[in-house]
Design a protein around this motif. Structure first.
Motif, PDB file in Angstrom:
ATOM      1  N   ASP A 144     -32.934 -20.952  14.984  1.00 14.68           N
ATOM      2  CA  ASP A 144     -31.812 -20.076  14.619  1.00 14.68           C
ATOM      3  C   ASP A 144     -30.467 -20.652  15.057  1.00 14.68           C
ATOM      4  O   ASP A 144     -29.433 -20.003  14.903  1.00 14.68           O
ATOM      5  N   ASN A 145     -30.496 -21.838  15.674  1.00 19.20           N
ATOM      6  CA  ASN A 145     -29.276 -22.517  16.120  1.00 19.20           C
ATOM      7  C   ASN A 145     -28.559 -21.755  17.232  1.00 19.20           C
ATOM      8  O   ASN A 145     -27.346 -21.858  17.397  1.00 19.20           O
ATOM      9  N   ARG A 146     -29.315 -20.992  18.027  1.00 20.27           N
ATOM     10  CA  ARG A 146     -28.718 -20.274  19.159  1.00 20.27           C
ATOM     11  C   ARG A 146     -28.719 -21.116  20.421  1.00 20.27           C
ATOM     12  O   ARG A 146     -28.007 -20.805  21.374  1.00 20.27           O
ATOM     13  N   ASP A 148     -29.133 -25.469  21.795  1.00 18.09           N
ATOM     14  CA  ASP A 148     -29.111 -26.863  21.350  1.00 18.09           C
ATOM     15  C   ASP A 148     -30.427 -27.578  21.641  1.00 18.09           C
ATOM     16  O   ASP A 148     -30.813 -28.490  20.907  1.00 18.09           O
ATOM     17  N   GLN A 279     -35.791 -30.472  20.636  1.00 16.62           N
ATOM     18  CA  GLN A 279     -34.603 -30.263  19.816  1.00 16.62           C
ATOM     19  C   GLN A 279     -35.020 -30.072  18.365  1.00 16.62           C
ATOM     20  O   GLN A 279     -36.133 -30.419  17.973  1.00 16.62           O
ATOM     21  N   ARG A 280     -34.123 -29.531  17.554  1.00 15.95           N
ATOM     22  CA  ARG A 280     -34.378 -29.460  16.116  1.00 15.95           C
ATOM     23  C   ARG A 280     -34.368 -30.874  15.544  1.00 15.95           C
ATOM     24  O   ARG A 280     -33.591 -31.722  15.971  1.00 15.95           O
ATOM     25  N   ALA A 283     -30.928 -32.589  14.231  1.00 13.09           N
ATOM     26  CA  ALA A 283     -29.851 -31.701  14.678  1.00 13.09           C
ATOM     27  C   ALA A 283     -28.621 -32.515  15.068  1.00 13.09           C
ATOM     28  O   ALA A 283     -28.733 -33.642  15.549  1.00 13.09           O
ATOM     29  N   THR A 285     -25.653 -33.545  17.398  1.00 18.24           N
ATOM     30  CA  THR A 285     -25.551 -33.593  18.851  1.00 18.24           C
ATOM     31  C   THR A 285     -24.178 -34.121  19.228  1.00 18.24           C
ATOM     32  O   THR A 285     -23.360 -34.438  18.368  1.00 18.24           O
TER      33      THR A 285
END
Length: 308
Positions: A144-146, A148, A279-280, A283, A285
């Motif tokens: 949900d990108n809440r 990192d 991590q996603r 993503a 960074t």
């Protein structure tokens, strides 16, 4: 749209402010280091963009119009924003500023806090957010990108490539019981364990499935679970002075909630918990996140080496 026919750029706002402050194209051209005809052309281009006169040309200099005085406030703010954006981006690029949201399992709160304190001393402009939960919920927060990244259980082999994982170490589960319990200090098989009531931590799905399979594969019905909780303090309260059993990763044994309890081995339960940084996949960074992960990973590995 009429404003799409002409483009203006940041340099022209600097030209505009210079002319406004000097009241003279000649003086302003010297400040911005271009010729007077080039500066005049730049101002005319802005007037074409806004479709209003910005300056009244006089025999000796120029006089700003009401439109110019209105534009001044926006132009100065635009130029200030450009300077601030460059400063902030440079700080982020250097890893000395920025925001980072960290997820952590309860057993790693202390080491995450120490890492935050260390970086806060080095990088006082950095901002931190911390979420504490079990890895299953942290994975959801990650998607949900809440957050990192998170530090915790990293058994993500069934997550369809949604995550990138840096494994730091593995550990096994140990049984917990009240001091003096008949099982304390012994290796206990599934037939005996199945007869007791349990307080289960709110385990991650791979661990819970492995524990259920442990009993079923030995032809035992999984034991009755009296309480399921993700609060170590609740486990401590209900284990104290009772015959209930529980299990926890070996890393958690050093938590204050579990000190003083007896331990036993779940004979034949070979499930290995992988612990790492998650991590996603792909993503975005930044240097601050990378610094935090490097510092956290180094700190954990040193502690593991010391413990060994």
């Amino acid at each position: 749209m009429w404003w799409g026919k002409v483009l203006i750029n940041i340099r022209q706002f600097r030209h505009f402010i210079a002319v406004l402050e000097h009241g003279s194209l000649l003086a302003a051209s010297k400040e911005v280091n271009i010729s007077q005809p080039a500066l005049s052309k730049s101002i005319i281009s802005m007037e074409n963009y806004y479709q209003v006169p910005l300056f009244k040309r006089l025999p000796r200099g120029v006089q700003p119009t009401a439109y110019a005085l209105t534009l001044e406030r926006h132009a100065r703010r635009i130029l200030l924003d450009v300077v601030q954006s460059r400063t902030e981006i440079a700080a982020i690029a250097a890893g000395s500023s920025g925001r980072i949201a960290i997820g952590t399992g309860s057993s790693f709160v202390g080491i995450v806090s120490e890492t935050m304190h260390e970086l806060d001393q080095q990088l006082p402009a950095a901002e931190f957010t911390v979420m504490t939960d079990h890895a299953q919920n942290l994975r959801r927060a990650l998607l949900d990108n809440r957050i990192d990244f998170y530090i915790g259980m990293a058994n993500t082999e069934f997550d369809d490539g949604a995550f990138e994982v840096q494994i730091l170490f593995t550990d096994r589960f140990t049984g917990l019981c009240n001091p003096g319990h008949p099982f304390e200090g012994k290796a206990i098989g599934p037939a005996q364990l199945a007869k007791s009531e349990w307080i289960f931590p709110n385990m991650e799905e791979p661990a819970r499935k492995a524990l259920d399979a442990y009993f079923i594969n030995h032809n035992q019905v999984p034991p009755r679970v009296k309480i399921t909780t993700n609060a170590e303090s609740v486990m401590k309260r209900f284990l104290t002075g009772t015959d209930y059993l529980s299990a926890t990763p070996l890393t958690n044994i050093d938590l204050p909630e579990f000190k003083g309890f007896g331990r036993f081995t779940l004979q034949g339960f070979d499930f290995e918990r992988k612990v790492g940084i998650v991590q996603r996949s792909n993503a975005l960074t930044n240097p601050l996140i990378e610094k935090f992960i490097d510092s956290l990973s180094t700190r954990i590995l040193k502690l593991r080496q010391t413990a060994a």
